[in-house]
Design a protein around this motif. Structure first.
Motif, PDB file in Angstrom:
ATOM      1  N   LYS A  55      44.966  84.586  14.182  1.00  0.00           N
ATOM      2  CA  LYS A  55      44.940  85.910  13.844  1.00  0.00           C
ATOM      3  C   LYS A  55      44.391  86.028  12.332  1.00  0.00           C
ATOM      4  CE  LYS A  55      48.136  88.475  16.831  1.00  0.00           C
ATOM      5  NZ  LYS A  55      49.220  89.467  16.763  1.00  0.00           N
ATOM      6  N   ARG A  57      47.900  91.748  10.570  1.00  0.00           N
ATOM      7  CA  ARG A  57      49.132  91.650  11.009  1.00  0.00           C
ATOM      8  C   ARG A  57      50.520  91.909   9.713  1.00  0.00           C
ATOM      9  NH1 ARG A  57      51.572  86.638  10.171  1.00  0.00           N
ATOM     10  NH2 ARG A  57      50.343  85.101   8.986  1.00  0.00           N
ATOM     11  N   ASP A  91      49.708  83.359  14.846  1.00  0.00           N
ATOM     12  CA  ASP A  91      49.448  84.166  13.574  1.00  0.00           C
ATOM     13  C   ASP A  91      48.700  83.506  12.721  1.00  0.00           C
ATOM     14  OD1 ASP A  91      51.621  85.946  13.900  1.00  0.00           O
ATOM     15  OD2 ASP A  91      53.196  84.770  12.703  1.00  0.00           O
ATOM     16  N   ARG A 148      54.047  81.271  17.874  1.00  0.00           N
ATOM     17  CA  ARG A 148      54.050  82.216  17.039  1.00  0.00           C
ATOM     18  C   ARG A 148      53.493  82.099  15.887  1.00  0.00           C
ATOM     19  NH1 ARG A 148      53.116  86.616  18.781  1.00  0.00           N
ATOM     20  NH2 ARG A 148      51.390  86.577  17.283  1.00  0.00           N
TER      21      ARG A 148
END
Length: 344
Positions: A337, A344, A334, A330
């Motif tokens: 992204k 997000r 992240d 994760r």
């Protein structure tokens, strides 16, 4: 240059029938690597469904691979042992990397050509895209090293190409997000040992494979002592005695394979094995190989059977490992992204 944590990632498909080739070519190395690396060992069930699978068998095979990891000496507390489908970020990163990878790169993958065969148009998209998902598996954890056999080197080279292109394409955004000159490392292959490529017991020119129609082509980790002995005794050889020097194995694939297996199981070199058995006939050598294989593999088989009888324990190990893997995944997803420009 960016400094990366020394981390190993490797995966084994959950398609059942783990054999001696998997053990000597991969799992033995996994056990060694846990002494010096931060390691993630994954049962890659997403890769398994690139060809048709029976759902019940898939679940059982996933547990069997996890049981084999543990039975062979991988510590699920020290390392992360998990199954791929419980960490959604594998598929999520694979899509981003699909948009980085080039179609021409995938068309050059020899394993796709081999597996798809003449019916290429009917192969699944997943089978073609298999190497990009493999790249996502590795890069999701920013792994620096991957233990691979010779047949997977091309896939690892593709993972390096994808990582490099991502780093180049998003260089400014990577720097803007605080990662200096690179986000993904270029993972290095780890290939070692005298029998990293174990061949069929029926044909020394073909790799030992779980998909071979003949069960006598391989020694399964689930085989008992009698089955191991029978398969070694029936293994194909040639009429000549074993040579005294390694160069004497040239042009003798079955002899080379059996000597390589003995060397790997005994943690010796082929030259050392031939120093002991050179001049012997195969009947004598096979007796010694049976004794060695049974001694090495029987405890693993017994432990695997014990673990497989406790499915709840295996499931708990995989759930715990998946939760720990998701924490790393994760964080890195992240960052991807942010680098790519997703909200997000």
């Amino acid at each position: 240059m960016t400094s990366f944590l020394q981390r190993v990632f490797s995966g084994v498909q959950s398609t059942g029938n783990l054999h001696l080739g998997n053990y000597l070519g991969a799992i033995v190395k996994f056990v060694e690597l846990q002494q010096s690396f931060d390691c993630l060992y994954c049962v890659v069930d997403l890769h398994a469904i690139t060809v048709p699978q029976d759902p019940i068998a898939l679940r059982n095979n996933t547990r069997e691979i996890a049981a084999a990891f543990i039975a062979c000496g991988i510590d699920p507390k020290k390392n992360i042992v998990f199954n791929q489908s419980q960490v959604a970020e594998h598929a999520e990163l694979a899509w981003v990397l699909n948009c980085v990878a080039r179609i021409g790169w995938l068309n050059r993958m020899t394993q796709f050509k081999d597996k798809a065969g003449k019916d290429r148009e009917n192969a699944s998209m997943g089978l073609l895209d298999y190497p990009v998902l493999m790249a996502a598996d590795i890069l999701l954890y920013r792994a620096t090293h991957v233990p691979v056999g010779e047949d997977q080197k091309q896939h690892l080279e593709l993972a390096r190409d994808i990582a490099q292109k991502f780093n180049n394409d998003f260089a400014e955004s990577i720097a803007r997000n605080g990662f200096n000159d690179a986000f993904f490392p270029l993972p290095e292959p780890l290939i070692s040992g005298p029998a990293t490529r174990v061949m069929s017991l029926r044909d020394g020119t073909k790799k030992m494979s779980k998909s071979d129609a003949s069960d006598y082509s391989r020694i399964n980790l689930s085989d008992d002592a009698d089955q191991i002995a029978q398969k070694v005794r029936k293994a194909k050889t040639d009429p000549d005695a074993l040579p005294s020097e390694e160069k004497g194995l040239e042009g003798r694939p079955e002899a080379d394979n059996l000597v390589g297996i003995f060397a790997a199981l005994s943690q010796r070199t082929k030259a050392d094995v031939l120093g002991e058995f050179g001049g012997s006939n195969f009947s004598t050598f096979k007796v010694a190989l049976v004794d060695l294989a049974v001694t090495k593999l029987s405890p693993i088989t017994a432990e695997m059977r014990k673990l497989m009888a406790d499915a709840a324990y295996i499931d708990d190990v995989l759930r715990d490992g998946s939760a720990r893997a998701r924490e790393l995944a994760r964080t890195n997803m992240d960052a991807v992204k942010d680098i790519v420009g997703f909200l997000r």
